[in-house]
Design a protein around this motif. Sequence first.
Motif, PDB file in Angstrom:
ATOM      1  N   ALA A 369       0.954  -1.301  -0.061  1.00 43.50           N
ATOM      2  CA  ALA A 369       0.075  -0.061   0.084  1.00 43.50           C
ATOM      3  C   ALA A 369       0.915   1.059  -0.058  1.00 43.50           C
ATOM      4  O   ALA A 369       2.177   1.179   0.442  1.00 43.50           O
ATOM      5  N   ASN A 370       0.309   2.443  -0.582  1.00 48.11           N
ATOM      6  CA  ASN A 370       0.948   3.609  -0.586  1.00 48.11           C
ATOM      7  C   ASN A 370       0.438   4.693   0.259  1.00 48.11           C
ATOM      8  O   ASN A 370      -0.416   5.161  -0.063  1.00 48.11           O
ATOM      9  N   ASP A 377       8.893   5.648  -0.874  1.00 48.87           N
ATOM     10  CA  ASP A 377      10.366   5.661  -0.832  1.00 48.87           C
ATOM     11  C   ASP A 377      10.902   4.470  -0.205  1.00 48.87           C
ATOM     12  O   ASP A 377      11.660   3.564  -0.561  1.00 48.87           O
ATOM     13  N   TYR A 378      10.314   4.264   0.935  1.00 51.99           N
ATOM     14  CA  TYR A 378      10.911   2.925   2.028  1.00 51.99           C
ATOM     15  C   TYR A 378      10.437   1.799   1.353  1.00 51.99           C
ATOM     16  O   TYR A 378      11.199   0.741   1.309  1.00 51.99           O
ATOM     17  N   CYS A 379       9.197   1.700   0.905  1.00 48.05           N
ATOM     18  CA  CYS A 379       8.789   0.195   0.331  1.00 48.05           C
ATOM     19  C   CYS A 379       9.407  -0.066  -0.848  1.00 48.05           C
ATOM     20  O   CYS A 379       9.407  -1.282  -1.093  1.00 48.05           O
ATOM     21  N   GLY A 421       3.468   2.059   7.621  1.00 47.81           N
ATOM     22  CA  GLY A 421       3.370   3.542   7.732  1.00 47.81           C
ATOM     23  C   GLY A 421       4.735   3.910   8.752  1.00 47.81           C
ATOM     24  O   GLY A 421       5.658   3.361   8.841  1.00 47.81           O
ATOM     25  N   GLU A 422       4.357   5.140   9.415  1.00 49.38           N
ATOM     26  CA  GLU A 422       5.384   5.462  10.167  1.00 49.38           C
ATOM     27  C   GLU A 422       5.954   4.771  11.343  1.00 49.38           C
ATOM     28  O   GLU A 422       7.090   4.294  11.476  1.00 49.38           O
ATOM     29  N   LEU A 430       7.026  -5.260   9.582  1.00 50.68           N
ATOM     30  CA  LEU A 430       6.077  -5.372   8.272  1.00 50.68           C
ATOM     31  C   LEU A 430       4.637  -5.466   8.816  1.00 50.68           C
ATOM     32  O   LEU A 430       4.567  -6.614   9.675  1.00 50.68           O
ATOM     33  N   THR A 431       3.698  -4.816   8.602  1.00 55.27           N
ATOM     34  CA  THR A 431       2.292  -5.400   8.930  1.00 55.27           C
ATOM     35  C   THR A 431       1.913  -5.845   7.653  1.00 55.27           C
ATOM     36  O   THR A 431       1.576  -5.306   6.414  1.00 55.27           O
TER      37      THR A 431
END
Length: 455
Positions: A369-370, A377-379, A421-422, A430-431
């Motif tokens: 998800a974005n 950028d992290y993903c 997320g944050e 990772l969720t």
Amino acid sequence: MAQKPSIPKGTRDFSPVEMVRRNYIFDTIKSVFRLYGYQPIETPSMENLSTLLGKYGVEGDKLLFKILNSGDFISKVPADKLADPNSKELTTMISEKGLRYDLTVPFARYVVQHRNDITFPFKRFQIQPVWRADRPQKGRYREFFQCDVDVIGSNSLLNEVELVQIINDVFKSLKVNNIIKINNRKVLYGIAEYIGETEKFMAITIAIDKLDKIGIEKVKEELAASDINSNGIQKIEEILLFEGTTNSKITFLKELLKNSAIGNKGMEEVSEVFDYLKQFELDSDVVFDLTLARGLNYYTGAIFEVVAKDVKIGSICGGGRYDDLTGIFGLPDISGVGISFGADRVYDVMKEQNLFPSETDSVTKVMFANFGKKEQDYCMTLVSKLRQSGINAELFPESAKMKKQMTYANNKNIPYVVLIGENEMEQNILTVKDMNAGQQITFSKIEEFITTINS
């Protein structure tokens, strides 16, 4: 006014899910072909019309799609021919090419054209579309794929036995219950000899080949229309309606055709093939079918047809022995034998019975998800790690509302959605939402998630 989009009758578009499932069939078939030492080739979609005409019988020639010559093709036709046109003669004047009707005749042309570059016996497989100007109906299309496997340059009946094993292995892998029917064109010629009508052999085989479609009474009518005498028709009916085991059929035919040299030869070949097959444990039912004819002109020996046990859709595979198909292209006395899987009918059978594995429902295994630029950028690095591990993964391209992103995942049947997320970035975790189970799982690192996916 905008034109309403459409496609020709008997052709289809294929959705992503359909393509994944079709490729599953193709990949399964290819893997079996390779196990038996067959190599891939391809030939053009169009052939010279002279290559195709006369190879499929009168009925087959009617189903050839002809391609009009380019440019002003009518100007090249003599005026007297246009004034009193003969359709066959005119066709050759305005059309020099046609779409291939099957893959066997192009294969014979290929063998002759490349005979100095191949080693005999030559074992090839070919998976490409073919075209027939047939009346569209369930299981019958004007454009469809064939999956052919042939060996040419060998007379050995071990090739026939190997093809039966290939059929068995393919449908065992696809979990399609099936019946493999075997007959021999020499036996059919022996029957024509037995009733004293050898000059009408083709008419007899064409009529018998329609038995499953039109029934015995209509077959008898077609035989009568071909001037087969009533006594001969009665004898054919007795043969077609003979019931019993394969052994009893072989005994029955051997006695019936004892005075026919070619019929005897056919029965020897049938017996030998079935004797070989006794050595193998096959999942397919293999039967000697006296009603099997296959109307194509070029078959000369063993013929095969496969039907699904649990779905009525017609033949899903067929083929046979051809002793001199290459002779028409200048290379005589090269015998070959092959079979063709009808991928479209196999697809319909598997779809009706829900036989496709669950993994064919989705191309993407994992979607990230974005949540915004920083999370995106992290993903991106994590997505790359999944792909490097052979896992199909994608990142939703924009930070849209979560409902839109989850709807996208649902519509594509993506089984896992990663939510970062944050909090996840700070804790380096990772969720993951398991879309099928409807629950969320937390992984401490990407490697743990990859291991779970792969297991």
